[in-house]
Write an enzyme that holds these catalytic residues in place. Structure first.
Site, PDB file in Angstrom:
ATOM      1  N   LYS A 201      35.567  36.404  52.808  1.00  0.00           N
ATOM      2  CA  LYS A 201      34.569  35.333  52.669  1.00  0.00           C
ATOM      3  C   LYS A 201      35.265  33.995  52.901  1.00  0.00           C
ATOM      4  O   LYS A 201      35.845  33.401  51.999  1.00  0.00           O
ATOM      5  CB  LYS A 201      33.900  35.355  51.288  1.00  0.00           C
ATOM      6  N   GLU A 276      45.000  32.573  43.156  1.00  0.00           N
ATOM      7  CA  GLU A 276      45.945  31.527  43.587  1.00  0.00           C
ATOM      8  C   GLU A 276      45.191  30.212  43.502  1.00  0.00           C
ATOM      9  O   GLU A 276      44.286  29.961  44.296  1.00  0.00           O
ATOM     10  CB  GLU A 276      46.415  31.774  45.032  1.00  0.00           C
ATOM     11  N   CYS A 310      47.714  22.918  47.946  1.00  0.00           N
ATOM     12  CA  CYS A 310      47.833  23.277  46.524  1.00  0.00           C
ATOM     13  C   CYS A 310      49.206  22.915  45.986  1.00  0.00           C
ATOM     14  O   CYS A 310      49.354  22.593  44.818  1.00  0.00           O
ATOM     15  CB  CYS A 310      47.558  24.765  46.341  1.00  0.00           C
ATOM     16  N   GLU A 411      44.007  17.338  39.852  1.00  0.00           N
ATOM     17  CA  GLU A 411      44.367  17.559  41.255  1.00  0.00           C
ATOM     18  C   GLU A 411      43.485  16.662  42.132  1.00  0.00           C
ATOM     19  O   GLU A 411      42.259  16.743  42.072  1.00  0.00           O
ATOM     20  CB  GLU A 411      44.129  19.034  41.596  1.00  0.00           C
TER      21      GLU A 411
HETATM   22  P1  NAD Z   1      36.849  26.315  45.961  1.00  0.00           P
HETATM   23  O1  NAD Z   1      37.264  26.972  44.700  1.00  0.00           O
HETATM   24  O2  NAD Z   1      35.715  25.375  45.916  1.00  0.00           O
HETATM   25  O3  NAD Z   1      36.451  27.427  47.061  1.00  0.00           O
HETATM   26  C1  NAD Z   1      37.347  28.430  47.472  1.00  0.00           C
HETATM   27  C2  NAD Z   1      36.539  29.590  48.021  1.00  0.00           C
HETATM   28  O4  NAD Z   1      35.775  30.157  46.961  1.00  0.00           O
HETATM   29  C3  NAD Z   1      35.525  29.195  49.101  1.00  0.00           C
HETATM   30  O5  NAD Z   1      35.442  30.221  50.061  1.00  0.00           O
HETATM   31  C4  NAD Z   1      34.229  29.097  48.309  1.00  0.00           C
HETATM   32  O6  NAD Z   1      33.085  29.289  49.096  1.00  0.00           O
HETATM   33  C5  NAD Z   1      34.416  30.228  47.317  1.00  0.00           C
HETATM   34  N1  NAD Z   1      33.614  30.099  46.095  1.00  0.00           N
HETATM   35  C6  NAD Z   1      33.195  28.962  45.492  1.00  0.00           C
HETATM   36  N2  NAD Z   1      32.459  29.266  44.388  1.00  0.00           N
HETATM   37  C7  NAD Z   1      32.434  30.613  44.290  1.00  0.00           C
HETATM   38  C8  NAD Z   1      31.839  31.532  43.382  1.00  0.00           C
HETATM   39  N3  NAD Z   1      31.112  31.108  42.332  1.00  0.00           N
HETATM   40  N4  NAD Z   1      32.004  32.855  43.585  1.00  0.00           N
HETATM   41  C9  NAD Z   1      32.748  33.295  44.624  1.00  0.00           C
HETATM   42  N5  NAD Z   1      33.310  32.482  45.543  1.00  0.00           N
HETATM   43  C10 NAD Z   1      33.165  31.145  45.373  1.00  0.00           C
HETATM   44  O7  NAD Z   1      38.162  25.631  46.550  1.00  0.00           O
HETATM   45  P2  NAD Z   1      38.290  24.755  47.883  1.00  0.00           P
HETATM   46  O8  NAD Z   1      37.765  23.396  47.631  1.00  0.00           O
HETATM   47  O9  NAD Z   1      37.768  25.520  49.047  1.00  0.00           O
HETATM   48  O10 NAD Z   1      39.885  24.703  48.050  1.00  0.00           O
HETATM   49  C11 NAD Z   1      40.669  23.773  47.409  1.00  0.00           C
HETATM   50  C12 NAD Z   1      41.338  24.375  46.189  1.00  0.00           C
HETATM   51  O11 NAD Z   1      42.081  25.533  46.546  1.00  0.00           O
HETATM   52  C13 NAD Z   1      42.338  23.429  45.559  1.00  0.00           C
HETATM   53  O12 NAD Z   1      42.183  23.432  44.163  1.00  0.00           O
HETATM   54  C14 NAD Z   1      43.683  24.018  45.939  1.00  0.00           C
HETATM   55  O13 NAD Z   1      44.723  23.687  45.058  1.00  0.00           O
HETATM   56  C15 NAD Z   1      43.370  25.478  45.950  1.00  0.00           C
HETATM   57  N6  NAD Z   1      44.348  26.222  46.759  1.00  0.00           N
HETATM   58  C16 NAD Z   1      45.258  27.023  46.125  1.00  0.00           C
HETATM   59  C17 NAD Z   1      46.224  27.694  46.864  1.00  0.00           C
HETATM   60  C18 NAD Z   1      47.249  28.588  46.190  1.00  0.00           C
HETATM   61  O14 NAD Z   1      47.836  29.425  46.876  1.00  0.00           O
HETATM   62  N7  NAD Z   1      47.489  28.452  44.901  1.00  0.00           N
HETATM   63  C19 NAD Z   1      46.262  27.561  48.254  1.00  0.00           C
HETATM   64  C20 NAD Z   1      45.320  26.737  48.868  1.00  0.00           C
HETATM   65  C21 NAD Z   1      44.354  26.074  48.109  1.00  0.00           C
END
Ligand code: NAD
Length: 522
Positions: A201, A276, A310, A411
């Site tokens: 997804k 993650e 991240c 963040e």
């Molecule tokens: P997000 O949590 O908004 O979304 C991530 C994914 O989850 C997207 O595909 C989104 O559609 C999906 N999602 C959102 N709500 C959901 C739900 N209720 N159920 C299932 N799926 C859902 O994050 P973002 O804004 O896309 O990405 C930024 C974040 O990701 C930052 O906090 C960053 O630190 C983190 N990140 C972490 C890592 C790591 O390896 N630790 C790497 C990259 C990004």
């Protein structure tokens, strides 16, 4: 759809090892089709408009997936894994397919890079590096799979005891928008290697490279139905994937708030998850550091990927003895960074993913300033007329803050660093660890025992000494505290998509001596 594609300038020349990317290649990849359970079809969900963050213009549209597609993809994946023989296939045979996916990714690195730059605004050098890294991930997982072993455990009786590994069935891979092809590969390669089917997804804001990857996987011989890609909103498509009764595991990369929610849903189902999540990583400059190295590393650590990383080194701790010189050099180096479109080879800092995300970052900086922070550089969108339509924000350094401030704790996920001063090592460690996150840390010093001491004391999944944001697929990646649970990458990366199973085989040929004198030791 493809007639809306607008490329603003010619693409840079491709490297010798890759096939150069033409507009035709790009248009071929921007088809309004998603693979669901082995069939490419127009999604029945909402229309997704993909916007180039450098211009604010729509460059393609795509119909996303629905909750019904989730059910078809999960059940179709299970069926495909069984009927195609993928799960039962010998490891070296599955490894060949994975290796070929890696080769195809490398061949298409320019196309993937161009797609990802259009979709996310990242610079072409970064998106190309991410694609080559994704190719390496597939090849690494192929060789890790071929050389993976189970255990013959020390027997405690007249039986052979074996600890073996088995796939989980269908894995849901949920990814964020900031480094799509790399986060795709980190989940999809080991999950497939383990013998599972995968339902990916990708985020609505950046779906295209995942779709391209699915085409390459098919071309490389991955049986149909083993990889479905369902772009769509998290609150519907993502939720349905996590809640599906047949899903064996969720591997999620994204924000901590979302991750905590998914962890709760998974706990209720007693389903394994890897999370993650976010970070607010300290990067620490000691007085004996090589300041050239430290300045370059700190600038790269926070401002590459326009800070949308991240592991961004967003809290910079500087020892008081070098504060004046280091800060002057840091500000000068930051002001030399070129802000511009990701497909201009001169650009260091591209636009942010969307205008709304840029505006959110600006609001956080404004709130910090209202609370007493001082802007040393940046703190606003660029004034350059040619960048007016893009989601740009200048690399920003704030001072006059304390670690408890919101800007030091939350963040930002943008090009914003906060400067904090320290005198004492114990106090430094306490403040560096005073955060809910535990993802990464950087240490700049020539004193190895000190580097080792701090590396052990800092609560972070990854620590860099005199470098930052360097990765190797052979080295595990994990987050502590609210930065996540579970690990990715490394040899154990495959095992995180498998169940361990113990098998006892009687070698005595006699009945169990239950109740008999001198029964077997347990
Ligand atoms: P997000 O949590 O908004 O979304 C991530 C994914 O989850 C997207 O595909 C989104 O559609 C999906 N999602 C959102 N709500 C959901 C739900 N209720 N159920 C299932 N799926 C859902 O994050 P973002 O804004 O896309 O990405 C930024 C974040 O990701 C930052 O906090 C960053 O630190 C983190 N990140 C972490 C890592 C790591 O390896 N630790 C790497 C990259 C990004």
């Amino acid at each position: 759809m493809t007639d809306r594609l607008e490329l603003r300038r010619d693409l840079p020349n491709a490297a010798a090892t890759t096939r150069s990317c033409s507009q035709t290649d790009l248009q071929a990849s921007l088809r309004d089709e998603i693979p669901v359970a082995g069939r490419w079809q127009r999604g029945s969900g909402d229309l997704i408009e993909s916007v180039d963050p450098a211009t604010g213009k729509v460059f393609a549209t795509l119909h996303g997936a629905t909750v019904g597609d989730v059910d078809r993809a999960v059940r179709g994946g299970l069926q495909a894994a069984a009927e195609s023989g993928w799960t039962a296939m010998l490891p070296h045979e599955r490894a060949r397919v994975l290796y070929r996916i890696g080769e195809a990714l490398e061949r298409d690195a320019d196309t993937v890079s161009a797609l990802q730059t259009l979709d996310t605004g990242k610079t072409r050098s970064e998106t190309k590096a991410l694609c080559l890294s994704a190719a390496n991930t597939f090849r690494y997982m192929a060789s890790a799979l071929e050389t993976m072993v189970g255990d013959v455990t020390p027997s405690r009786g007249p039986y052979l005891t074996l600890a073996t590994w088995e796939p989980m069935g269908v894995v849901g891979a949920i990814t964020p928008w900031n480094s799509p092809i790399a986060s795709d590969a980190q989940k999809i390669a080991p999950a497939l290697a383990a013998g599972n089917a995968v339902v990916s997804k990708p985020p609505v804001w950046a779906p295209w490279v995942t779709l391209h990857l699915a085409r390459l996987a098919e071309e490389a011989g991955l049986p149909a139905g083993l990889l479905s890609v369902l772009p769509g909103p998290g609150r519907t498509v993502g939720e349905a994937l996590v809640a599906h009764p047949e899903i064996g595991k969720i591997s999620f990369t994204g924000g901590t708030t979302t991750g905590k929610h998914l962890g709760e849903v998974a706990a209720r189902k007693v389903m394994p998850v890897t999370l993650e999540l976010g970070g607010k990583s300290p990067t620490i400059v000691f007085p004996d550091a090589d300041l050239d190295q430290a300045v370059a590393g700190v600038v790269y650590g926070i401002f590459s990927s326009t800070g949308q990383s991240c592991i961004a080194g967003s809290r910079v701790f500087v020892h008081r003895d070098v504060e004046e010189e280091f800060v002057a050099r840091l500000v000068a180096a930051t002001q030399r960074l070129v802000v511009g479109p990701g497909d201009d080879p001169r650009t260091h800092v591209g636009p942010m993913i969307t205008h709304s995300h840029r505006d959110g970052v600006a609001r956080m900086v404004d709130a910090a300033v209202a609370a007493g922070a001082t802007v040393l550089t940046g703190g606003r969108a660029p004034e350059d007329e040619s960048l007016a339509d893009g989601a740009y924000y200048l690399p920003t350094i704030l001072t006059g803050v304390v670690n408890e401030d919101r800007i030091c704790q939350e963040e930002v996920f943008g090009p914003v660093a906060v400067l904090l001063t320290f005198d004492d090592e114990d106090d430094l460690v306490a403040r560096a660890n005073d955060t809910v996150y535990g993802l990464a840390a950087g240490i700049w010093t020539r004193d190895f025992p000190r580097a080792w001491r701090i590396a052990r004391a800092v609560k972070a999944g990854t620590v860099w000494v005199n470098t930052y944001k360097q990765f190797s697929i052979s080295t595990p990646f994990t987050g502590l505290k609210e930065s996540g649970i579970g690990l990715e990458k490394g040899r154990d990366g495959i095992r995180s998509y498998m169940h361990q199973k113990s098998v006892y085989v009687d070698i005595s040929g006699r009945p169990i001596a239950w109740g008999a004198p001198g029964g077997f030791e347990r």
